[in-house]
Design a protein around this motif. Structure first.
Motif, PDB file in Angstrom:
ATOM      1  N   GLU A 107       0.975  -1.225  -0.110  1.00 56.32           N
ATOM      2  CA  GLU A 107      -0.037  -0.093  -0.011  1.00 56.32           C
ATOM      3  C   GLU A 107       0.769   1.190  -0.164  1.00 56.32           C
ATOM      4  O   GLU A 107       1.787   1.079   0.669  1.00 56.32           O
ATOM      5  CB  GLU A 107      -0.864  -0.188   1.320  1.00 56.32           C
ATOM      6  CG  GLU A 107      -1.982  -1.383   1.214  1.00 56.32           C
ATOM      7  CD  GLU A 107      -2.725  -1.321   2.483  1.00 56.32           C
ATOM      8  OE1 GLU A 107      -2.592  -0.029   3.373  1.00 56.32           O
ATOM      9  OE2 GLU A 107      -3.601  -2.209   2.924  1.00 56.32           O
ATOM     10  N   VAL A 108       0.294   2.226  -0.754  1.00 52.06           N
ATOM     11  CA  VAL A 108       1.225   3.493  -0.793  1.00 52.06           C
ATOM     12  C   VAL A 108       0.468   4.766  -0.010  1.00 52.06           C
ATOM     13  O   VAL A 108      -0.505   4.951  -0.496  1.00 52.06           O
ATOM     14  CB  VAL A 108       1.704   3.790  -2.150  1.00 52.06           C
ATOM     15  CG1 VAL A 108       2.609   5.043  -2.204  1.00 52.06           C
ATOM     16  CG2 VAL A 108       2.344   2.784  -2.997  1.00 52.06           C
ATOM     17  N   TYR A 109       1.191   5.253   1.020  1.00 57.71           N
ATOM     18  CA  TYR A 109       0.353   6.415   1.469  1.00 57.71           C
ATOM     19  C   TYR A 109       1.279   7.711   1.356  1.00 57.71           C
ATOM     20  O   TYR A 109       2.552   7.624   1.817  1.00 57.71           O
ATOM     21  CB  TYR A 109       0.190   6.275   2.987  1.00 57.71           C
ATOM     22  CG  TYR A 109      -0.923   5.207   3.177  1.00 57.71           C
ATOM     23  CD1 TYR A 109      -2.055   5.463   2.937  1.00 57.71           C
ATOM     24  CD2 TYR A 109      -0.478   3.781   3.298  1.00 57.71           C
ATOM     25  CE1 TYR A 109      -2.961   4.447   3.041  1.00 57.71           C
ATOM     26  CE2 TYR A 109      -1.363   2.801   3.327  1.00 57.71           C
ATOM     27  CZ  TYR A 109      -2.604   3.073   3.244  1.00 57.71           C
ATOM     28  OH  TYR A 109      -3.559   2.006   3.400  1.00 57.71           O
ATOM     29  N   ARG A 110       1.211   8.822   0.763  1.00 57.91           N
ATOM     30  CA  ARG A 110       1.799   9.927   0.209  1.00 57.91           C
ATOM     31  C   ARG A 110       3.140   9.408   0.133  1.00 57.91           C
ATOM     32  O   ARG A 110       4.198   9.925   0.237  1.00 57.91           O
ATOM     33  CB  ARG A 110       2.120  10.997   1.405  1.00 57.91           C
ATOM     34  CG  ARG A 110       0.717  11.539   1.767  1.00 57.91           C
ATOM     35  CD  ARG A 110       0.863  12.767   2.845  1.00 57.91           C
ATOM     36  NE  ARG A 110      -0.482  13.441   3.017  1.00 57.91           N
ATOM     37  CZ  ARG A 110      -0.407  14.261   3.804  1.00 57.91           C
ATOM     38  NH1 ARG A 110       0.287  14.140   5.127  1.00 57.91           N
ATOM     39  NH2 ARG A 110      -1.592  14.904   4.143  1.00 57.91           N
ATOM     40  N   GLY A 111       3.370   8.276  -1.181  1.00 59.95           N
ATOM     41  CA  GLY A 111       4.561   7.979  -1.457  1.00 59.95           C
ATOM     42  C   GLY A 111       5.334   7.065  -0.774  1.00 59.95           C
ATOM     43  O   GLY A 111       6.142   6.394  -1.270  1.00 59.95           O
ATOM     44  N   ALA A 112       4.855   6.789   0.598  1.00 61.42           N
ATOM     45  CA  ALA A 112       5.591   5.784   1.307  1.00 61.42           C
ATOM     46  C   ALA A 112       5.096   4.442   1.149  1.00 61.42           C
ATOM     47  O   ALA A 112       3.738   4.357   1.314  1.00 61.42           O
ATOM     48  CB  ALA A 112       5.610   6.245   2.619  1.00 61.42           C
ATOM     49  N   TYR A 162       4.354   0.667   2.045  1.00 61.37           N
ATOM     50  CA  TYR A 162       4.361  -0.313   2.902  1.00 61.37           C
ATOM     51  C   TYR A 162       3.980  -1.825   2.771  1.00 61.37           C
ATOM     52  O   TYR A 162       3.170  -1.571   1.742  1.00 61.37           O
ATOM     53  CB  TYR A 162       3.231   0.166   4.448  1.00 61.37           C
ATOM     54  CG  TYR A 162       3.501   1.418   4.808  1.00 61.37           C
ATOM     55  CD1 TYR A 162       4.620   1.861   5.190  1.00 61.37           C
ATOM     56  CD2 TYR A 162       2.402   2.350   4.828  1.00 61.37           C
ATOM     57  CE1 TYR A 162       4.903   2.857   5.948  1.00 61.37           C
ATOM     58  CE2 TYR A 162       2.747   3.563   5.461  1.00 61.37           C
ATOM     59  CZ  TYR A 162       3.926   4.033   6.097  1.00 61.37           C
ATOM     60  OH  TYR A 162       3.951   4.993   6.692  1.00 61.37           O
TER      61      TYR A 162
END
Lengths: 425, 112
Positions: free
Chosen positions: B44-49, B51
């Motif tokens: 999963e990607v949150y603001r480019g990070a 996980y």
């Protein structure tokens, strides 16, 4: 000046809209942290409302708009507790140049101080003592926010009455590019560095625990921002309407800017990206909403969205834990918005044949604002570190700050217990 | 008596439940579970990070049956839960010493 009831009604509405932004921010930030610390995150915003709301009527207004002291701040004792800020000698309500009672302006400006300090909390999520935060709020609004508001809006150093006027170009900050966003963004960067990283930053997943709260919060921020920017016209007229349309145009474009960068870089257009793009666009148009065209606003917005989408990755490269990207969004988009005026202001901007002067003035006030905010915040942060300490214990941080600090948990899991005492005497 | 436990894809639950009902099984316990096998997790990607989420959501079903019924119940669950893709889950059987019905206090097969 005669009372203008239309303008007064709009300014009261605007003040109420801007106050709503801070609970909106609490939702926006609260959804982005882990479920074990959502209450603490939201309480940092509500705590900011409480502390700043009290201080503003005591000395906040006077330090922002009271008698000038060296172009840096207003005299806190000049209108302490709003003495002389409400009535004239005859006992009638003071009316400003727009036909709005001065006391309405006090309310409107108080809401700006509240949201600005609350913005900083996102940089230090999940890990600080609530007491230290509450004291920081009081000190920061007093030594960073009120002086900055005075310098930019109260006739101080960074206003049109200050030294940074080149030719026909005076500093422009319509609704708070320097006072609110650069100020909070620079403070956030300094505080993230002084406070330090969350345990597990960069190695453990820290995914947002509730993106529906984040989107609700972003929506409330957008709604509240109509008061923020629309109200900064100080009356109900075409200027307010222009600010409203510019605000919406830039924000819509910023959502697209953010989503395109994300889609190309990460593969998905995300809901968190849309919510973040909303805020980036709102931030960038804030200083410019009164001096650019709707077309210029679209350019400001799309660049703000793309720029912030890129900037939120910097903290991992540079190794500082600005947990909820206050720097990547508020400092970066706030800087861009402030400088963009030099390019896109319809009367003095470079791209409208206004020459380089406005661009130079905007760059100067942006740099001065960053330096001022960073230095003041650093001094306050290290004093608090020595006197009170910033961090909760590692055990509290890992187990969740809500239970340890507030004695509550946000969500009910499987549990059993009994009522010990209905009301503690 | 046997306890048949299945860990299955969440979207197959309704079909498994219907199939068990059709086979005359009158009750089961369902719980949300998470885990991983050969399917692994996802990113999963949150603001480019980015996980990696190692644990994948699954549904665990538990059915108590008489010894004779156990093999057919396992087959019913397998047939209803199968999609043929990695991540379909597993079904297993373990012996049970005793079962008591709380309402009546009955024991053994009478409590099933």
């Amino acid at each position: 000046m005669e009372l203008d009831t239309g303008a007064t009604a709009w300014m009261l509405t605007s003040a109420s809209l801007v106050l709503l932004m801070t609970p909106g921010l609490a939702l926006f930030y609260g959804g982005m942290v882990r479920g074990k610390s959502v209450l603490n995150m939201m309480m940092m915003s509500f705590g900011a409302i409480a502390v700043t709301g009290v201080i503003y009527v005591l000395w906040g207004w006077s330090m922002s708009y009271g008698a000038d002291v060296g172009g840096i701040l207003g005299n806190p004792f000049d209108q302490f507790a709003l003495q002389g800020a409400i009535y004239d000698e005859a006992g009638e309500f003071l009316i400003d140049d727009f036909g709005v009672p001065a006391i309405v302006g006090v309310g409107f400006q108080a809401t700006f101080a509240i949201i600005t300090v609350a913005l900083i909390s996102g940089a230090i999520a999940d890990r600080v003592k609530f007491g230290t935060w509450m004291v920081f709020v009081a000190l920061w609004v007093t030594f960073a926010y009120f002086p900055m508001a005075h310098m930019v809006w109260g006739g101080g150093l960074l206003s049109g009455d200050g030294p940074f006027v080149i030719g026909d170009a005076a500093p422009i900050d319509f609704a708070g590019g320097t006072v609110v966003h650069i100020n909070a963004g620079a403070a956030a960067l300094v505080l993230a560095l002084v406070v330090g990283k969350r345990k597990g930053f960069g190695t453990e997943p820290m995914r947002p625990h509730n993106l529906t709260l984040v989107m609700l919060g972003a929506a409330l921020l957008w709604f509240g921002w109509f008061g923020f920017n629309g109200g900064s016209a100080f009356t109900a007229d075409g200027f307010a309407g222009l600010a409203w349309v510019n605000t919406t145009a830039a924000t819509a474009a910023a959502v697209l800017g953010w989503l395109v960068v994300e889609k190309l870089r990460d593969g998905s257009a995300t809901s968190l990206g849309a919510a973040s793009g909303i805020v980036a666009g709102l931030v960038a148009i804030t200083p410019a909403a009164g001096s650019v065209s709707p077309l210029g606003s679209l350019a400001i917005g799309v660049i703000a969205g793309g720029l912030s989408a890129w900037a939120v990755g910097l903290k991992f490269k540079l190794g500082f834990d600005d947990s909820l990207d206050v720097v990547g969004i508020h400092l970066v988009a706030g800087l861009w918005g402030t400088v963009s005026i030099g390019l896109l202001a319809t009367e003095t901007g470079l791209l409208y044949g206004g020459g380089i002067n406005q661009l130079a003035v905007q760059a100067i006030i942006a740099v001065v604002a960053i330096a001022f905010a960073a230095i003041v915040t650093y001094i306050l942060a290290i004093i608090l570190k020595a006197v009170m300490g910033w961090r909760v214990s590692e055990e509290v941080e890992v187990n969740g700050i809500d239970l340890a600090v507030h004695g509550e948990s946000a969500y009910e899991g499987l549990q059993s217990g009994s009522v010990i005492k209905e009301v503690r005497a | 008596m046997k306890l048949v436990t299945g860990v299955i894809q969440p979207h197959r639950l309704d079909d498994v439940k219907s199939a068990l009902e059709a086979a005359g099984i009158r009750g089961m316990t369902v719980s949300e579970a998470s885990g991983y096998g050969r399917q692994k997790g996802h990113t999963e990607v949150y603001r480019g990070a980015e996980y990696t989420v190692d644990l994948v959501p699954k549904v665990r079903i538990e059915v108590l049956v008489g010894d004779a019924d156990a093999p057919s119940v396992v087959d019913v669950v397998v047939n209803a839960a199968q999609t043929g893709k990695i991540g379909d889950g597993k079904v297993w059987t373990v012996p049970v010493d005793d079962v008591a019905r709380v309402r009546t206090g009955e024991h053994g097969d009478a409590a099933l």
